[in-house]
Design a protein around this motif. Sequence first.
Motif, PDB file in Angstrom:
ATOM      1  N   GLU B 141      41.161  26.204   8.137  1.00 52.95           N
ATOM      2  CA  GLU B 141      42.448  25.882   8.127  1.00 52.95           C
ATOM      3  C   GLU B 141      42.701  27.129   9.727  1.00 52.95           C
ATOM      4  O   GLU B 141      43.681  27.052  10.519  1.00 52.95           O
ATOM      5  CB  GLU B 141      43.409  25.586   7.787  1.00 52.95           C
ATOM      6  CG  GLU B 141      43.694  24.570   6.182  1.00 52.95           C
ATOM      7  CD  GLU B 141      44.681  24.061   5.880  1.00 52.95           C
ATOM      8  OE1 GLU B 141      45.036  25.241   5.466  1.00 52.95           O
ATOM      9  OE2 GLU B 141      44.364  23.274   5.096  1.00 52.95           O
ATOM     10  N   VAL B 142      41.873  27.982   9.425  1.00 50.27           N
ATOM     11  CA  VAL B 142      42.036  29.315  10.391  1.00 50.27           C
ATOM     12  C   VAL B 142      42.365  29.600  11.988  1.00 50.27           C
ATOM     13  O   VAL B 142      43.394  29.286  12.069  1.00 50.27           O
ATOM     14  CB  VAL B 142      41.080  30.575   9.686  1.00 50.27           C
ATOM     15  CG1 VAL B 142      41.177  31.675  11.068  1.00 50.27           C
ATOM     16  CG2 VAL B 142      41.332  30.760   8.279  1.00 50.27           C
ATOM     17  N   LEU B 143      41.310  28.708  12.563  1.00 52.29           N
ATOM     18  CA  LEU B 143      41.166  28.376  13.822  1.00 52.29           C
ATOM     19  C   LEU B 143      42.587  27.690  14.334  1.00 52.29           C
ATOM     20  O   LEU B 143      43.299  28.430  15.268  1.00 52.29           O
ATOM     21  CB  LEU B 143      40.626  27.603  14.414  1.00 52.29           C
ATOM     22  CG  LEU B 143      39.742  28.312  15.598  1.00 52.29           C
ATOM     23  CD1 LEU B 143      39.454  29.841  15.641  1.00 52.29           C
ATOM     24  CD2 LEU B 143      38.317  27.063  16.134  1.00 52.29           C
ATOM     25  N   GLU B 144      42.732  26.578  13.408  1.00 51.03           N
ATOM     26  CA  GLU B 144      43.854  26.101  14.176  1.00 51.03           C
ATOM     27  C   GLU B 144      45.295  27.191  13.803  1.00 51.03           C
ATOM     28  O   GLU B 144      45.840  26.634  14.482  1.00 51.03           O
ATOM     29  CB  GLU B 144      44.403  25.187  13.470  1.00 51.03           C
ATOM     30  CG  GLU B 144      44.916  24.124  13.817  1.00 51.03           C
ATOM     31  CD  GLU B 144      44.579  22.265  12.876  1.00 51.03           C
ATOM     32  OE1 GLU B 144      45.780  21.668  13.123  1.00 51.03           O
ATOM     33  OE2 GLU B 144      44.213  21.925  11.907  1.00 51.03           O
ATOM     34  N   ALA B 145      45.731  27.531  12.415  1.00 50.20           N
ATOM     35  CA  ALA B 145      46.385  28.487  12.213  1.00 50.20           C
ATOM     36  C   ALA B 145      46.852  29.377  13.037  1.00 50.20           C
ATOM     37  O   ALA B 145      47.816  30.014  12.572  1.00 50.20           O
ATOM     38  CB  ALA B 145      46.639  29.270  10.811  1.00 50.20           C
ATOM     39  N   ILE B 146      46.295  29.982  13.980  1.00 49.19           N
ATOM     40  CA  ILE B 146      46.493  31.187  14.732  1.00 49.19           C
ATOM     41  C   ILE B 146      47.137  30.796  16.198  1.00 49.19           C
ATOM     42  O   ILE B 146      47.251  30.079  16.944  1.00 49.19           O
ATOM     43  CB  ILE B 146      44.615  31.576  15.314  1.00 49.19           C
ATOM     44  CG1 ILE B 146      43.873  31.980  14.276  1.00 49.19           C
ATOM     45  CG2 ILE B 146      45.332  33.097  16.381  1.00 49.19           C
ATOM     46  CD1 ILE B 146      43.002  32.320  14.783  1.00 49.19           C
ATOM     47  N   ASP B 147      48.350  30.716  15.911  1.00 44.87           N
ATOM     48  CA  ASP B 147      49.392  30.585  16.911  1.00 44.87           C
ATOM     49  C   ASP B 147      49.876  31.574  17.615  1.00 44.87           C
ATOM     50  O   ASP B 147      49.569  32.647  17.319  1.00 44.87           O
ATOM     51  CB  ASP B 147      50.211  29.557  16.518  1.00 44.87           C
ATOM     52  CG  ASP B 147      50.906  30.472  15.120  1.00 44.87           C
ATOM     53  OD1 ASP B 147      51.348  31.349  14.845  1.00 44.87           O
ATOM     54  OD2 ASP B 147      51.837  29.552  14.323  1.00 44.87           O
ATOM     55  N   GLU B 148      50.972  31.790  18.160  1.00 44.95           N
ATOM     56  CA  GLU B 148      51.671  32.198  18.782  1.00 44.95           C
ATOM     57  C   GLU B 148      52.266  33.583  18.297  1.00 44.95           C
ATOM     58  O   GLU B 148      53.551  34.493  18.768  1.00 44.95           O
ATOM     59  CB  GLU B 148      52.362  32.180  20.340  1.00 44.95           C
ATOM     60  CG  GLU B 148      53.893  31.578  20.114  1.00 44.95           C
ATOM     61  CD  GLU B 148      53.763  30.196  19.226  1.00 44.95           C
ATOM     62  OE1 GLU B 148      54.231  29.602  17.962  1.00 44.95           O
ATOM     63  OE2 GLU B 148      51.983  29.431  19.738  1.00 44.95           O
ATOM     64  N   THR B 149      52.899  33.295  16.772  1.00 48.46           N
ATOM     65  CA  THR B 149      53.583  34.356  15.903  1.00 48.46           C
ATOM     66  C   THR B 149      52.919  35.180  14.871  1.00 48.46           C
ATOM     67  O   THR B 149      52.532  36.180  14.680  1.00 48.46           O
ATOM     68  CB  THR B 149      53.872  33.486  14.938  1.00 48.46           C
ATOM     69  OG1 THR B 149      53.416  32.934  14.151  1.00 48.46           O
ATOM     70  CG2 THR B 149      54.792  32.305  15.334  1.00 48.46           C
ATOM     71  N   VAL B 150      51.622  34.950  15.223  1.00 49.89           N
ATOM     72  CA  VAL B 150      49.908  35.583  14.774  1.00 49.89           C
ATOM     73  C   VAL B 150      49.871  37.452  15.748  1.00 49.89           C
ATOM     74  O   VAL B 150      49.365  36.927  16.942  1.00 49.89           O
ATOM     75  CB  VAL B 150      49.199  35.028  14.613  1.00 49.89           C
ATOM     76  CG1 VAL B 150      47.835  36.034  13.952  1.00 49.89           C
ATOM     77  CG2 VAL B 150      49.013  33.751  13.710  1.00 49.89           C
ATOM     78  N   ALA B 151      49.867  38.326  14.444  1.00 53.79           N
ATOM     79  CA  ALA B 151      49.928  39.656  15.424  1.00 53.79           C
ATOM     80  C   ALA B 151      48.344  39.897  15.175  1.00 53.79           C
ATOM     81  O   ALA B 151      47.787  40.391  16.673  1.00 53.79           O
ATOM     82  CB  ALA B 151      50.979  40.537  14.681  1.00 53.79           C
ATOM     83  N   VAL B 152      47.727  39.794  13.804  1.00 52.98           N
ATOM     84  CA  VAL B 152      46.275  40.112  13.794  1.00 52.98           C
ATOM     85  C   VAL B 152      45.963  39.056  13.045  1.00 52.98           C
ATOM     86  O   VAL B 152      46.809  38.905  11.687  1.00 52.98           O
ATOM     87  CB  VAL B 152      46.438  41.404  12.752  1.00 52.98           C
ATOM     88  CG1 VAL B 152      45.197  41.703  12.569  1.00 52.98           C
ATOM     89  CG2 VAL B 152      47.569  42.535  13.760  1.00 52.98           C
ATOM     90  N   THR B 153      44.892  38.623  13.011  1.00 53.04           N
ATOM     91  CA  THR B 153      44.004  38.387  12.047  1.00 53.04           C
ATOM     92  C   THR B 153      43.391  38.829  11.190  1.00 53.04           C
ATOM     93  O   THR B 153      42.121  40.211  11.717  1.00 53.04           O
ATOM     94  CB  THR B 153      43.153  37.151  12.691  1.00 53.04           C
ATOM     95  OG1 THR B 153      41.630  37.724  13.414  1.00 53.04           O
ATOM     96  CG2 THR B 153      43.623  36.165  13.536  1.00 53.04           C
ATOM     97  N   MET B 154      42.950  38.617   9.775  1.00 55.14           N
ATOM     98  CA  MET B 154      42.310  39.327   8.948  1.00 55.14           C
ATOM     99  C   MET B 154      40.661  38.621   8.316  1.00 55.14           C
ATOM    100  O   MET B 154      41.625  38.393   7.718  1.00 55.14           O
ATOM    101  CB  MET B 154      43.333  40.176   8.094  1.00 55.14           C
ATOM    102  CG  MET B 154      42.198  41.266   6.815  1.00 55.14           C
ATOM    103  SD  MET B 154      43.752  42.515   5.690  1.00 55.14           S
ATOM    104  CE  MET B 154      44.220  40.708   4.821  1.00 55.14           C
ATOM    105  N   ILE B 155      40.389  38.547   9.133  1.00 55.49           N
ATOM    106  CA  ILE B 155      38.833  37.640   8.267  1.00 55.49           C
ATOM    107  C   ILE B 155      38.477  38.301   7.639  1.00 55.49           C
ATOM    108  O   ILE B 155      37.458  39.171   8.635  1.00 55.49           O
ATOM    109  CB  ILE B 155      38.890  36.360   8.887  1.00 55.49           C
ATOM    110  CG1 ILE B 155      40.264  35.713  10.159  1.00 55.49           C
ATOM    111  CG2 ILE B 155      37.533  35.527   9.002  1.00 55.49           C
ATOM    112  CD1 ILE B 155      40.895  35.801   9.320  1.00 55.49           C
ATOM    113  N   THR B 156      37.446  37.848   6.943  1.00 57.38           N
ATOM    114  CA  THR B 156      36.299  37.993   5.925  1.00 57.38           C
ATOM    115  C   THR B 156      34.517  37.441   6.800  1.00 57.38           C
ATOM    116  O   THR B 156      34.923  36.401   6.772  1.00 57.38           O
ATOM    117  CB  THR B 156      35.701  38.507   4.612  1.00 57.38           C
ATOM    118  OG1 THR B 156      37.175  39.919   4.542  1.00 57.38           O
ATOM    119  CG2 THR B 156      34.610  39.201   3.902  1.00 57.38           C
TER     120      THR B 156
END
Lengths: 398, 398
Positions: B141-156
Amino acid sequence: MTTDFTATRKAFDIPAGLIYLDGNSLGPLPRAAAARVARCVTEEWGGMLITGWNRAGWMDQPARIGDRIARLIGAEPGTVVMGDTLSIKVYQALASALEMNPGRRVILSDTGNFPSDLYMADGLVRTLGNGYSLRTVAPEEVLEAIDETVAVTMITEVDYRTGRRHDMAAITEKAHAMGALAVWDLAHSAGALPVDLAGVGADFAVGCTYKYLNSGPGGPAFIYVAPRHAEAARPALSGWLGHEAPFAFDLAYRPGRGIERMRVGTPPVLQLAALEAAMDIWDGVDMADLRARSLALTDRFIAGVEAACPMLTLATPRDHAQRGSQVSFRHAEGYAIMQALIAAGVIGDFRAPDILRFGFTPLYIGLDEVDRAVGILAGIMASGSWDRPEFKTRAKVT
Amino acid sequence: MTTDFTATRKAFDIPAGLIYLDGNSLGPLPRAAAARVARCVTEEWGGMLITGWNRAGWMDQPARIGDRIARLIGAEPGTVVMGDTLSIKVYQALASALEMNPGRRVILSDTGNFPSDLYMADGLVRTLGNGYSLRTVAPEEVLEAIDETVAVTMITEVDYRTGRRHDMAAITEKAHAMGALAVWDLAHSAGALPVDLAGVGADFAVGCTYKYLNSGPGGPAFIYVAPRHAEAARPALSGWLGHEAPFAFDLAYRPGRGIERMRVGTPPVLQLAALEAAMDIWDGVDMADLRARSLALTDRFIAGVEAACPMLTLATPRDHAQRGSQVSFRHAEGYAIMQALIAAGVIGDFRAPDILRFGFTPLYIGLDEVDRAVGILAGIMASGSWDRPEFKTRAKVT
């Protein structure tokens, strides 16, 4: 005196002829460390591979060695753990202490503190926002500056430049009387003089091991949390090895038991092997003996240099109670003078802007070496042989 | 294929007869590392003492080795530096990225991330206060969850349990499209497969070296900052070796040039010596060759185990694009099965609750070892020999 300093001297591998007065920056190689590290590399890492975490005891090493350091700094068993660098541990202690004193916003430190402590505090204050600030006063003003606005005092007991020593008991007592917590940096104390963390009632303490504890370049730091805070302190840098159950791999963080929660990531096993060998040397050392010998060494050096080198100005307190285990002199050409000394086989170091710094580490330095160092320094000063271009070119690391 | 994997295999000292499929947890000993560490201990620390910082090049080592790792992860020269642990570097990257995106308050991660990353983010969020939060979604669900509220993605990139690989380019692109910054954890990527940080436009990346890079237990981590952020990124953990002029000992912090500012405290010189020896092995390795061999190894293992052990359930994607360099199978008695395998000379590891994990590291694992490992596993499963009390007692470190 029960400590056998002839035996401790023999435990170190110091190049022949060298007078090493820089153990306050990087301790020399314990003879046993080379074999201990080689065993760790070849038999443990090479032979056991991943099973070394259990079979070689790597996972328990940070707490096991912490307990051995605890004795030297007057800490209760189970209150000290190894890991990371001193700067990281400063951050953890400060962040943890601030969170435990939520009504206040000021970190109090002094201008004699090691800059990295101030930088880490600055970074923490920036991350915290919300009106947090770092207040820095002159070392002699610390006691008076502790007022009811101070959340935490962050003081290094012994000044890295001058060797001036703070009164840990008085500062801690005043901090508590004013409702503040006391964080102590023992970088120039641990292994240099007796420390009584439990006796003075310190709240947090941190220190490094590559100076007077002789763990080698980049050896890990330690952190102490007073038993009364053990279950309240939050580590701020909450890594998996500080989790209550690291190998459950839970998604939610739960702090581990007591001091274990101050662990962060994977411990530096090779560096810990060197430290473990270095700690063996301390087993027979009485800290009162160490202090008596340290003062004899520094007294003799001060008297000798003052008699022979009037152009050097003493920067270290004469009062024993205010002195660590180093002696510093000031001279405008301190950098070049130190390079000339190093070229002549006496290793001390220079600290900007004008400090010549000499560490006296009773485990391997004796009075005869003090006298020889004084003689060499006197010769350099009398002849002016430091005044050469090659001694004035600054190296990257001073 | 230009890479000589026979030569790379010979560069490691692996106990005879052992099939080591746990290089994704702790890489084996490079033959040259023992001598390199011994030289560092004896000749450098022992012989040079404090002068080793200049004479042995200790001070420049973190950036020098960083540049060698940069090639393996598609990073520009001068953008990677070594130090601390991965958890600490996660904290720095996150704090720095958040400060660069001040209008937003959300760190987005996923439940397949290594828990320490989530714990460090949790600690940072707690220190930041002010409405900052960590939002964790399922990996798919990561890709879809990236919206305009997200400051930073932290993904391994590669899941430590299943070996499932994220689409780094797609996630980074979406993050940027939505005004977020992308922090990548390369723990199971660096040295495992080709990474193209510059190509995908990653903002920050971090990783460890004791897995596929074979630096030994507790080897230091690395951090990458994109050149476009080099002068804007604040290190958060602002230690003295990240200062513009560490040896000026200024009281005020000023960030150093570019990636140097991400340094914190004194680097672990002994661990870095081991890492340096390990990096020599990579000099002749083409990352495309590495990937081709890695996929051949994992394909063969999957096919072999599925054919011989129907009671084990594949947890790793079959699609090459979604696979790292490890293969995992699920079984309710996974812990005991892994202990039986280890007793039979095949070292993999177990990850709660039910994952049998096998790392395939082309530098020293070949197809013959895959076949032998499959045969031994098949024997254990067919005979049920794992079903013994001694295989069910959990060790402290799993």
